[in-house]
Write a protein that holds these residues in place. Structure first.
Motif, PDB file in Angstrom:
ATOM      1  N   LYS A 119       0.868  -1.178   0.000  1.00 10.37           N
ATOM      2  CA  LYS A 119       0.000   0.000   0.000  1.00 10.37           C
ATOM      3  C   LYS A 119       0.899   1.220   0.000  1.00 10.37           C
ATOM      4  O   LYS A 119       1.778   1.362   0.881  1.00 10.37           O
ATOM      5  CB  LYS A 119      -0.865  -0.043   1.269  1.00 10.37           C
ATOM      6  CG  LYS A 119      -1.928   1.002   1.350  1.00 10.37           C
ATOM      7  CD  LYS A 119      -2.925   0.640   2.465  1.00 10.37           C
ATOM      8  CE  LYS A 119      -3.914   1.768   2.654  1.00 10.37           C
ATOM      9  NZ  LYS A 119      -3.675   2.510   3.881  1.00 10.37           N
ATOM     10  N   GLY A 120       0.700   2.104  -0.974  1.00  7.84           N
ATOM     11  CA  GLY A 120       1.510   3.317  -1.047  1.00  7.84           C
ATOM     12  C   GLY A 120       0.927   4.425  -0.194  1.00  7.84           C
ATOM     13  O   GLY A 120      -0.110   4.250   0.453  1.00  7.84           O
ATOM     14  N   VAL A 169      11.109  -0.885   1.262  1.00  8.85           N
ATOM     15  CA  VAL A 169      11.716  -1.489   2.460  1.00  8.85           C
ATOM     16  C   VAL A 169      11.535  -3.015   2.432  1.00  8.85           C
ATOM     17  O   VAL A 169      12.470  -3.771   2.701  1.00  8.85           O
ATOM     18  CB  VAL A 169      11.124  -0.877   3.749  1.00  8.85           C
ATOM     19  CG1 VAL A 169      11.723  -1.533   4.980  1.00  8.85           C
ATOM     20  CG2 VAL A 169      11.377   0.620   3.785  1.00  8.85           C
ATOM     21  N   ALA A 170      10.330  -3.469   2.067  1.00  9.19           N
ATOM     22  CA  ALA A 170      10.088  -4.920   1.990  1.00  9.19           C
ATOM     23  C   ALA A 170      11.054  -5.566   0.998  1.00  9.19           C
ATOM     24  O   ALA A 170      11.653  -6.612   1.263  1.00  9.19           O
ATOM     25  CB  ALA A 170       8.642  -5.174   1.564  1.00  9.19           C
ATOM     26  N   VAL A 201       6.975   9.840  -2.186  1.00 12.64           N
ATOM     27  CA  VAL A 201       5.807   8.947  -2.219  1.00 12.64           C
ATOM     28  C   VAL A 201       6.260   7.562  -1.754  1.00 12.64           C
ATOM     29  O   VAL A 201       7.262   7.035  -2.263  1.00 12.64           O
ATOM     30  CB  VAL A 201       5.222   8.843  -3.650  1.00 12.64           C
ATOM     31  CG1 VAL A 201       4.045   7.866  -3.681  1.00 12.64           C
ATOM     32  CG2 VAL A 201       4.787  10.215  -4.156  1.00 12.64           C
ATOM     33  N   ILE A 202       5.564   6.991  -0.790  1.00 11.52           N
ATOM     34  CA  ILE A 202       5.893   5.632  -0.344  1.00 11.52           C
ATOM     35  C   ILE A 202       5.439   4.646  -1.419  1.00 11.52           C
ATOM     36  O   ILE A 202       4.301   4.729  -1.910  1.00 11.52           O
ATOM     37  CB  ILE A 202       5.237   5.328   1.018  1.00 11.52           C
ATOM     38  CG1 ILE A 202       5.904   6.203   2.095  1.00 11.52           C
ATOM     39  CG2 ILE A 202       5.358   3.853   1.376  1.00 11.52           C
ATOM     40  CD1 ILE A 202       5.248   6.133   3.453  1.00 11.52           C
ATOM     41  N   ALA A 203       6.354   3.745  -1.777  1.00 16.20           N
ATOM     42  CA  ALA A 203       6.104   2.870  -2.929  1.00 16.20           C
ATOM     43  C   ALA A 203       5.094   1.777  -2.603  1.00 16.20           C
ATOM     44  O   ALA A 203       5.255   1.039  -1.625  1.00 16.20           O
ATOM     45  CB  ALA A 203       7.412   2.238  -3.377  1.00 16.20           C
ATOM     46  N   PRO A 249       4.026   7.426   7.102  1.00 15.14           N
ATOM     47  CA  PRO A 249       4.411   6.022   6.876  1.00 15.14           C
ATOM     48  C   PRO A 249       3.471   5.028   7.554  1.00 15.14           C
ATOM     49  O   PRO A 249       3.316   3.895   7.098  1.00 15.14           O
ATOM     50  CB  PRO A 249       5.819   5.930   7.470  1.00 15.14           C
ATOM     51  CG  PRO A 249       5.947   7.095   8.391  1.00 15.14           C
ATOM     52  CD  PRO A 249       5.069   8.166   7.831  1.00 15.14           C
ATOM     53  N   HIS A 250       2.798   5.448   8.625  1.00 10.75           N
ATOM     54  CA  HIS A 250       1.910   4.542   9.364  1.00 10.75           C
ATOM     55  C   HIS A 250       0.638   4.206   8.590  1.00 10.75           C
ATOM     56  O   HIS A 250      -0.089   3.281   8.951  1.00 10.75           O
ATOM     57  CB  HIS A 250       1.545   5.170  10.725  1.00 10.75           C
ATOM     58  CG  HIS A 250       0.951   6.543  10.589  1.00 10.75           C
ATOM     59  ND1 HIS A 250       1.687   7.619  10.111  1.00 10.75           N
ATOM     60  CD2 HIS A 250      -0.299   6.997  10.822  1.00 10.75           C
ATOM     61  CE1 HIS A 250       0.894   8.683  10.083  1.00 10.75           C
ATOM     62  NE2 HIS A 250      -0.303   8.330  10.505  1.00 10.75           N
ATOM     63  N   THR A 251       0.394   4.964   7.480  1.00  8.33           N
ATOM     64  CA  THR A 251      -0.810   4.689   6.680  1.00  8.33           C
ATOM     65  C   THR A 251      -0.493   3.791   5.474  1.00  8.33           C
ATOM     66  O   THR A 251      -1.391   3.466   4.699  1.00  8.33           O
ATOM     67  CB  THR A 251      -1.440   5.990   6.142  1.00  8.33           C
ATOM     68  OG1 THR A 251      -0.526   6.576   5.208  1.00  8.33           O
ATOM     69  CG2 THR A 251      -1.737   6.972   7.267  1.00  8.33           C
ATOM     70  N   ALA A 252       0.775   3.441   5.314  1.00  5.60           N
ATOM     71  CA  ALA A 252       1.167   2.676   4.120  1.00  5.60           C
ATOM     72  C   ALA A 252       2.020   1.475   4.553  1.00  5.60           C
ATOM     73  O   ALA A 252       2.336   1.335   5.733  1.00  5.60           O
ATOM     74  CB  ALA A 252       1.963   3.586   3.183  1.00  5.60           C
TER      75      ALA A 252
END
Ligand SMILES: CC(=O)N[C@@H](CCC[C@H](N)C(=O)O)C(=O)O
Length: 375
Positions: free
Chosen positions: A185-186, A200-201, A238-240, A192-195
Protein backbone atom coordinates in the motif's frame (compact mmCIF):
# COMPACT_ATOMS: atom_id res chain seq x y z
CA UNK A 1 33.73 -18.68 -51.55
CA UNK A 2 33.79 -16.12 -48.76
CA UNK A 3 37.10 -14.53 -47.85
CA UNK A 4 38.16 -13.33 -44.40
CA UNK A 5 37.24 -9.75 -45.32
CA UNK A 6 33.72 -10.86 -46.27
CA UNK A 7 33.33 -12.64 -42.93
CA UNK A 8 34.50 -9.60 -40.97
CA UNK A 9 32.07 -7.49 -42.97
CA UNK A 10 29.21 -9.90 -42.12
CA UNK A 11 30.16 -10.04 -38.43
CA UNK A 12 30.11 -6.25 -38.27
CA UNK A 13 26.78 -6.15 -40.09
CA UNK A 14 25.28 -8.56 -37.49
CA UNK A 15 26.88 -6.50 -34.75
CA UNK A 16 25.00 -3.39 -35.87
CA UNK A 17 21.55 -5.01 -35.75
CA UNK A 18 21.23 -6.88 -32.42
CA UNK A 19 17.65 -8.03 -31.83
CA UNK A 20 16.09 -9.61 -28.75
CA UNK A 21 14.67 -13.13 -28.52
CA UNK A 22 12.20 -14.07 -31.30
CA UNK A 23 12.52 -10.58 -32.82
CA UNK A 24 15.58 -11.43 -34.91
CA UNK A 25 13.85 -10.39 -38.16
CA UNK A 26 16.67 -8.35 -39.73
CA UNK A 27 19.18 -10.93 -38.51
CA UNK A 28 17.19 -13.71 -40.16
CA UNK A 29 17.03 -11.72 -43.42
CA UNK A 30 20.78 -11.09 -43.35
CA UNK A 31 21.39 -14.81 -42.81
CA UNK A 32 19.09 -15.72 -45.71
CA UNK A 33 20.64 -13.10 -48.02
CA UNK A 34 24.14 -14.33 -47.19
CA UNK A 35 23.16 -17.98 -47.68
CA UNK A 36 21.51 -17.15 -51.04
CA UNK A 37 24.92 -16.03 -52.35
CA UNK A 38 26.46 -19.44 -51.63
CA UNK A 39 26.68 -22.43 -53.99
CA UNK A 40 23.12 -23.86 -53.77
CA UNK A 41 23.45 -27.35 -55.31
CA UNK A 42 23.57 -29.35 -52.09
CA UNK A 43 21.64 -26.93 -49.82
CA UNK A 44 18.09 -27.17 -48.50
CA UNK A 45 16.82 -24.23 -46.45
CA UNK A 46 13.86 -23.80 -44.15
CA UNK A 47 12.76 -21.17 -41.65
CA UNK A 48 10.62 -21.33 -38.51
CA UNK A 49 9.71 -18.12 -36.70
CA UNK A 50 13.05 -16.24 -36.81
CA UNK A 51 15.15 -19.43 -36.99
CA UNK A 52 16.97 -20.62 -40.11
CA UNK A 53 17.90 -24.24 -40.85
CA UNK A 54 20.20 -25.29 -43.68
CA UNK A 55 20.89 -28.90 -44.60
CA UNK A 56 23.98 -29.71 -46.64
CA UNK A 57 23.86 -33.04 -48.46
CA UNK A 58 26.90 -35.17 -47.66
CA UNK A 59 28.26 -38.52 -48.84
CA UNK A 60 27.13 -40.65 -45.89
CA UNK A 61 23.69 -41.03 -44.39
CA UNK A 62 24.68 -39.58 -41.01
CA UNK A 63 23.82 -36.05 -39.91
CA UNK A 64 25.96 -33.71 -37.86
CA UNK A 65 24.29 -30.53 -36.65
CA UNK A 66 26.03 -27.26 -35.88
CA UNK A 67 24.09 -24.65 -33.92
CA UNK A 68 24.62 -20.87 -33.71
CA UNK A 69 22.45 -18.59 -31.58
CA UNK A 70 21.14 -15.33 -33.02
CA UNK A 71 19.85 -12.90 -30.40
CA UNK A 72 21.38 -9.84 -28.72
CA UNK A 73 20.96 -8.45 -25.19
CA UNK A 74 19.18 -5.36 -23.80
CA UNK A 75 22.51 -3.60 -23.09
CA UNK A 76 23.58 -0.16 -24.34
CA UNK A 77 26.87 -0.64 -26.18
CA UNK A 78 29.96 1.24 -25.00
CA UNK A 79 32.69 -0.25 -27.20
CA UNK A 80 33.27 2.90 -29.24
CA UNK A 81 33.31 0.72 -32.39
CA UNK A 82 32.68 2.46 -35.73
CA UNK A 83 30.31 -0.47 -36.36
CA UNK A 84 28.55 -0.27 -32.98
CA UNK A 85 24.92 -1.28 -32.56
CA UNK A 86 22.41 0.84 -34.47
CA UNK A 87 19.62 -0.53 -32.26
CA UNK A 88 19.44 1.69 -29.23
CA UNK A 89 19.61 -0.23 -25.97
CA UNK A 90 20.55 -3.52 -27.64
CA UNK A 91 23.95 -5.11 -28.15
CA UNK A 92 25.61 -8.35 -29.22
CA UNK A 93 27.28 -8.58 -25.82
CA UNK A 94 27.38 -12.37 -25.72
CA UNK A 95 29.14 -13.01 -29.04
CA UNK A 96 26.19 -14.32 -31.04
CA UNK A 97 27.39 -12.13 -33.96
CA UNK A 98 30.59 -14.24 -33.86
CA UNK A 99 28.67 -17.50 -33.50
CA UNK A 100 26.54 -16.79 -36.61
CA UNK A 101 29.51 -15.59 -38.68
CA UNK A 102 31.53 -18.71 -37.86
CA UNK A 103 28.55 -20.92 -38.79
CA UNK A 104 28.19 -19.04 -42.10
CA UNK A 105 31.90 -19.49 -42.82
CA UNK A 106 31.55 -23.23 -42.26
CA UNK A 107 28.36 -23.44 -44.29
CA UNK A 108 29.97 -21.54 -47.17
CA UNK A 109 32.89 -23.98 -47.20
CA UNK A 110 30.70 -27.09 -47.23
CA UNK A 111 28.28 -25.61 -49.76
CA UNK A 112 31.10 -25.89 -52.27
CA UNK A 113 33.04 -28.87 -50.80
CA UNK A 114 30.88 -31.98 -50.39
CA UNK A 115 31.00 -33.00 -46.72
CA UNK A 116 31.54 -36.59 -45.59
CA UNK A 117 28.33 -36.58 -43.48
CA UNK A 118 25.17 -34.52 -44.02
CA UNK A 119 25.44 -31.24 -42.11
CA UNK A 120 22.59 -29.38 -40.50
CA UNK A 121 23.12 -25.72 -39.60
CA UNK A 122 20.72 -24.44 -36.94
CA UNK A 123 20.54 -20.66 -36.53
CA UNK A 124 18.57 -20.50 -33.29
CA UNK A 125 16.72 -17.50 -31.84
CA UNK A 126 16.28 -16.40 -28.23
CA UNK A 127 19.18 -18.08 -26.42
CA UNK A 128 19.30 -15.24 -23.90
CA UNK A 129 15.62 -15.79 -23.22
CA UNK A 130 12.97 -17.05 -23.39
CA UNK A 131 14.85 -19.89 -25.11
CA UNK A 132 14.63 -21.11 -28.71
CA UNK A 133 16.01 -24.65 -28.51
CA UNK A 134 13.15 -26.19 -26.52
CA UNK A 135 10.36 -24.82 -28.76
CA UNK A 136 12.25 -26.02 -31.86
CA UNK A 137 12.41 -29.52 -30.37
CA UNK A 138 8.84 -29.48 -29.05
CA UNK A 139 7.41 -28.31 -32.41
CA UNK A 140 9.47 -31.01 -34.19
CA UNK A 141 10.73 -28.35 -36.58
CA UNK A 142 13.66 -30.50 -37.68
CA UNK A 143 11.27 -33.26 -38.85
CA UNK A 144 13.21 -35.69 -41.02
CA UNK A 145 16.42 -33.70 -40.52
CA UNK A 146 17.22 -35.44 -37.23
CA UNK A 147 20.90 -35.07 -36.26
CA UNK A 148 23.03 -37.99 -35.09
CA UNK A 149 25.43 -35.59 -33.36
CA UNK A 150 25.38 -31.86 -32.56
CA UNK A 151 28.06 -29.23 -31.87
CA UNK A 152 28.14 -25.56 -30.86
CA UNK A 153 30.69 -23.07 -29.58
CA UNK A 154 30.57 -20.08 -27.29
CA UNK A 155 33.12 -17.30 -27.28
CA UNK A 156 35.25 -17.01 -24.13
CA UNK A 157 36.72 -13.53 -23.48
CA UNK A 158 39.04 -14.95 -20.79
CA UNK A 159 40.91 -17.33 -23.11
CA UNK A 160 43.57 -16.20 -25.59
CA UNK A 161 42.87 -16.40 -29.32
CA UNK A 162 43.79 -19.88 -30.57
CA UNK A 163 42.39 -21.62 -27.47
CA UNK A 164 39.59 -24.14 -27.46
CA UNK A 165 38.22 -25.48 -24.20
CA UNK A 166 35.70 -28.09 -23.22
CA UNK A 167 35.19 -31.09 -20.98
CA UNK A 168 33.25 -34.34 -21.00
CA UNK A 169 30.00 -34.33 -19.01
CA UNK A 170 28.65 -31.30 -17.17
CA UNK A 171 29.80 -27.99 -18.69
CA UNK A 172 27.11 -25.37 -17.84
CA UNK A 173 24.56 -25.01 -15.04
CA UNK A 174 20.78 -25.41 -14.79
CA UNK A 175 19.15 -21.98 -14.89
CA UNK A 176 15.90 -20.38 -13.91
CA UNK A 177 14.88 -16.79 -14.49
CA UNK A 178 13.40 -15.00 -11.50
CA UNK A 179 10.77 -12.22 -11.53
CA UNK A 180 9.44 -11.10 -8.13
CA UNK A 181 6.61 -8.60 -7.72
CA UNK A 182 5.87 -6.91 -4.39
CA UNK A 183 2.38 -5.47 -3.88
CA UNK A 184 1.63 -3.31 -0.83
CA UNK A 185 0.00 0.00 0.00
CA UNK A 186 1.51 3.32 -1.05
CA UNK A 187 1.08 6.68 0.59
CA UNK A 188 2.45 10.09 1.52
CA UNK A 189 6.13 10.13 2.57
CA UNK A 190 5.18 11.99 5.76
CA UNK A 191 2.57 9.37 6.86
CA UNK A 192 4.41 6.02 6.88
CA UNK A 193 1.91 4.54 9.36
CA UNK A 194 -0.81 4.69 6.68
CA UNK A 195 1.17 2.68 4.12
CA UNK A 196 3.42 -0.38 3.89
CA UNK A 197 6.53 0.48 2.02
CA UNK A 198 7.51 -1.97 -0.74
CA UNK A 199 10.97 -0.40 -1.12
CA UNK A 200 11.72 -1.49 2.46
CA UNK A 201 10.09 -4.92 1.99
CA UNK A 202 12.11 -5.40 -1.19
CA UNK A 203 15.33 -4.38 0.57
CA UNK A 204 14.71 -6.95 3.33
CA UNK A 205 14.06 -9.63 0.71
CA UNK A 206 17.29 -8.80 -1.18
CA UNK A 207 19.31 -9.03 2.03
CA UNK A 208 17.78 -12.34 3.12
CA UNK A 209 18.31 -13.88 -0.32
CA UNK A 210 22.06 -13.61 0.29
CA UNK A 211 21.76 -16.46 2.82
CA UNK A 212 20.02 -18.87 0.42
CA UNK A 213 23.18 -20.23 -1.19
CA UNK A 214 25.50 -19.50 1.74
CA UNK A 215 23.39 -21.43 4.26
CA UNK A 216 21.44 -24.02 2.27
CA UNK A 217 23.70 -25.38 -0.47
CA UNK A 218 26.47 -27.87 0.15
CA UNK A 219 29.69 -25.87 -0.40
CA UNK A 220 30.96 -28.71 -2.61
CA UNK A 221 27.92 -28.24 -4.88
CA UNK A 222 27.43 -24.81 -6.54
CA UNK A 223 24.58 -22.38 -6.86
CA UNK A 224 24.15 -18.68 -7.62
CA UNK A 225 21.24 -16.30 -7.11
CA UNK A 226 21.84 -13.01 -8.91
CA UNK A 227 19.34 -10.17 -8.76
CA UNK A 228 20.14 -7.99 -11.77
CA UNK A 229 17.23 -5.53 -11.57
CA UNK A 230 15.60 -3.72 -8.66
CA UNK A 231 12.78 -1.28 -9.31
CA UNK A 232 10.16 0.39 -7.17
CA UNK A 233 8.43 3.63 -6.43
CA UNK A 234 7.51 6.65 -8.50
CA UNK A 235 8.73 9.75 -6.63
CA UNK A 236 11.05 10.63 -3.74
CA UNK A 237 8.22 11.77 -1.46
CA UNK A 238 5.81 8.95 -2.22
CA UNK A 239 5.89 5.63 -0.34
CA UNK A 240 6.10 2.87 -2.93
CA UNK A 241 3.09 0.59 -3.31
CA UNK A 242 4.99 -1.82 -5.58
CA UNK A 243 8.51 -3.04 -6.22
CA UNK A 244 10.03 -5.60 -8.56
CA UNK A 245 13.15 -7.71 -8.61
CA UNK A 246 14.51 -9.56 -11.64
CA UNK A 247 17.25 -12.13 -11.51
CA UNK A 248 18.43 -15.61 -12.28
CA UNK A 249 19.18 -18.81 -10.38
CA UNK A 250 22.06 -21.11 -11.41
CA UNK A 251 22.73 -24.56 -9.94
CA UNK A 252 24.90 -27.48 -10.94
CA UNK A 253 22.28 -30.00 -9.79
CA UNK A 254 18.49 -29.99 -10.21
CA UNK A 255 18.15 -30.92 -6.52
CA UNK A 256 19.86 -27.64 -5.57
CA UNK A 257 17.55 -25.75 -7.94
CA UNK A 258 14.56 -27.10 -5.99
CA UNK A 259 16.21 -26.15 -2.66
CA UNK A 260 16.91 -22.58 -3.87
CA UNK A 261 13.35 -22.12 -5.15
CA UNK A 262 11.77 -23.41 -1.93
CA UNK A 263 14.01 -21.16 0.20
CA UNK A 264 13.07 -18.11 -1.94
CA UNK A 265 9.40 -18.98 -1.45
CA UNK A 266 9.88 -19.34 2.33
CA UNK A 267 11.62 -15.94 2.50
CA UNK A 268 8.80 -14.42 0.44
CA UNK A 269 6.20 -15.88 2.83
CA UNK A 270 8.10 -14.39 5.78
CA UNK A 271 8.29 -10.95 4.16
CA UNK A 272 4.59 -11.13 3.25
CA UNK A 273 3.76 -11.80 6.92
CA UNK A 274 6.05 -9.14 8.37
CA UNK A 275 5.18 -6.39 5.85
CA UNK A 276 1.51 -7.31 5.27
CA UNK A 277 2.08 -7.37 1.53
CA UNK A 278 1.75 -9.81 -1.38
CA UNK A 279 4.72 -11.26 -3.23
CA UNK A 280 4.39 -13.11 -6.55
CA UNK A 281 7.32 -15.15 -7.84
CA UNK A 282 7.53 -16.06 -11.53
CA UNK A 283 10.36 -18.37 -12.62
CA UNK A 284 10.23 -17.29 -16.29
CA UNK A 285 12.13 -19.64 -18.56
CA UNK A 286 14.29 -22.46 -17.23
CA UNK A 287 17.21 -24.14 -19.03
CA UNK A 288 18.55 -27.57 -18.30
CA UNK A 289 22.27 -28.15 -17.79
CA UNK A 290 24.69 -28.42 -20.73
CA UNK A 291 26.01 -31.97 -20.59
CA UNK A 292 28.60 -32.97 -23.19
CA UNK A 293 28.57 -36.53 -24.48
CA UNK A 294 31.71 -37.94 -22.79
CA UNK A 295 32.89 -40.01 -25.76
CA UNK A 296 32.35 -37.23 -28.33
CA UNK A 297 33.92 -34.62 -26.04
CA UNK A 298 37.02 -36.83 -25.60
CA UNK A 299 37.21 -37.31 -29.39
CA UNK A 300 36.83 -33.57 -30.01
CA UNK A 301 39.54 -32.81 -27.43
CA UNK A 302 41.87 -35.43 -28.94
CA UNK A 303 41.35 -33.94 -32.41
CA UNK A 304 41.87 -30.38 -31.13
CA UNK A 305 45.16 -31.35 -29.47
CA UNK A 306 46.54 -32.49 -32.84
CA UNK A 307 45.83 -29.16 -34.57
CA UNK A 308 48.67 -26.73 -35.22
CA UNK A 309 47.88 -23.26 -33.86
CA UNK A 310 45.27 -24.56 -31.39
CA UNK A 311 45.86 -24.71 -27.65
CA UNK A 312 43.41 -27.12 -26.07
CA UNK A 313 42.36 -26.22 -22.53
CA UNK A 314 40.55 -28.57 -20.11
CA UNK A 315 37.49 -26.50 -19.20
CA UNK A 316 36.02 -26.14 -15.72
CA UNK A 317 32.26 -26.29 -15.15
CA UNK A 318 30.72 -22.80 -15.46
CA UNK A 319 27.60 -21.25 -13.94
CA UNK A 320 26.57 -19.83 -17.31
CA UNK A 321 23.40 -21.22 -18.84
CA UNK A 322 22.72 -22.25 -22.44
CA UNK A 323 19.57 -23.67 -23.96
CA UNK A 324 21.87 -25.74 -26.21
CA UNK A 325 21.49 -28.10 -23.22
CA UNK A 326 18.06 -29.06 -24.61
CA UNK A 327 19.61 -30.14 -27.92
CA UNK A 328 22.19 -32.15 -25.96
CA UNK A 329 19.38 -33.95 -24.09
CA UNK A 330 18.00 -34.97 -27.49
CA UNK A 331 21.19 -35.64 -29.47
CA UNK A 332 24.72 -36.52 -28.30
CA UNK A 333 27.13 -33.67 -28.86
CA UNK A 334 29.60 -31.14 -27.56
CA UNK A 335 29.65 -27.47 -26.65
CA UNK A 336 33.03 -25.79 -26.41
CA UNK A 337 34.55 -22.41 -25.61
CA UNK A 338 36.47 -20.43 -28.23
CA UNK A 339 39.14 -18.02 -26.95
CA UNK A 340 38.54 -14.44 -28.13
CA UNK A 341 40.72 -12.56 -25.64
CA UNK A 342 38.57 -9.56 -24.68
CA UNK A 343 39.54 -7.24 -21.81
CA UNK A 344 35.82 -7.12 -20.97
CA UNK A 345 33.62 -10.13 -20.30
CA UNK A 346 30.36 -11.56 -21.59
CA UNK A 347 27.32 -9.33 -20.98
CA UNK A 348 29.64 -6.31 -20.61
CA UNK A 349 28.76 -3.21 -22.65
CA UNK A 350 32.44 -3.01 -23.71
CA UNK A 351 32.91 -6.64 -24.86
CA UNK A 352 35.59 -6.59 -27.59
CA UNK A 353 36.25 -10.12 -28.88
CA UNK A 354 39.19 -10.44 -31.27
CA UNK A 355 37.98 -11.00 -34.85
CA UNK A 356 41.08 -13.10 -35.49
CA UNK A 357 39.26 -15.92 -33.67
CA UNK A 358 36.62 -16.14 -36.43
CA UNK A 359 39.04 -17.56 -39.03
CA UNK A 360 40.62 -19.87 -36.45
CA UNK A 361 37.25 -21.34 -35.47
CA UNK A 362 36.18 -21.84 -39.07
CA UNK A 363 39.44 -23.55 -40.00
CA UNK A 364 39.24 -25.78 -36.92
CA UNK A 365 35.65 -26.85 -37.49
CA UNK A 366 36.15 -27.32 -41.25
CA UNK A 367 39.00 -29.71 -40.43
CA UNK A 368 36.98 -31.44 -37.70
CA UNK A 369 33.82 -31.89 -39.77
CA UNK A 370 35.80 -32.96 -42.85
CA UNK A 371 37.54 -35.69 -40.83
CA UNK A 372 34.40 -36.75 -38.95
CA UNK A 373 33.10 -40.23 -39.65
CA UNK A 374 29.76 -41.71 -38.52
CA UNK A 375 29.96 -43.38 -35.10
C1 LIG B 1 26.08 -17.98 -22.30
C2 LIG B 1 25.17 -17.09 -21.54
O1 LIG B 1 25.58 -16.05 -21.09
N1 LIG B 1 23.90 -17.50 -21.43
C3 LIG B 1 22.93 -16.80 -20.64
C4 LIG B 1 21.62 -17.58 -20.64
C5 LIG B 1 20.52 -16.85 -19.90
C6 LIG B 1 19.32 -17.68 -19.59
C7 LIG B 1 18.20 -16.95 -18.89
N2 LIG B 1 17.78 -15.76 -19.54
C8 LIG B 1 18.59 -16.63 -17.45
O2 LIG B 1 19.03 -15.51 -17.16
O3 LIG B 1 18.43 -17.50 -16.58
C9 LIG B 1 23.44 -16.64 -19.21
O4 LIG B 1 23.12 -15.62 -18.59
O5 LIG B 1 24.19 -17.50 -18.70
Amino acid sequence: MMKMNDLIHIRRAFHQIPELGFNEFKTQQLLLDTISNMEQTRLQIKTWKTAVFVRVEGRQDYTIAYRADMDGLPITEETGYSFASKHEGAMHACGHDFHMTIALGLLDHFASHEPECHLLFIFQPAEEGPGGAKPIIEADVLGAWQPDEIYALHIDPNLPVGSIATKPGLLFANTSELFIDFQGKGGHAAYPHTANDMVVACAHFVTQVQTVVARNIDPLDSAVVTLGVIAGGTKQNVIAATARLEGTIRTLSMASMEVVKSRLEAIAAGIEASFACKIAIDYGSNYCEVYNDPELAEAFAAFSKTRKGITFVEAEEAMTGEDFGYFLKQYPGVMFWLGVDSPYGLHDSRLQPSEEAIGIAIEHMVAFLSAKKPR
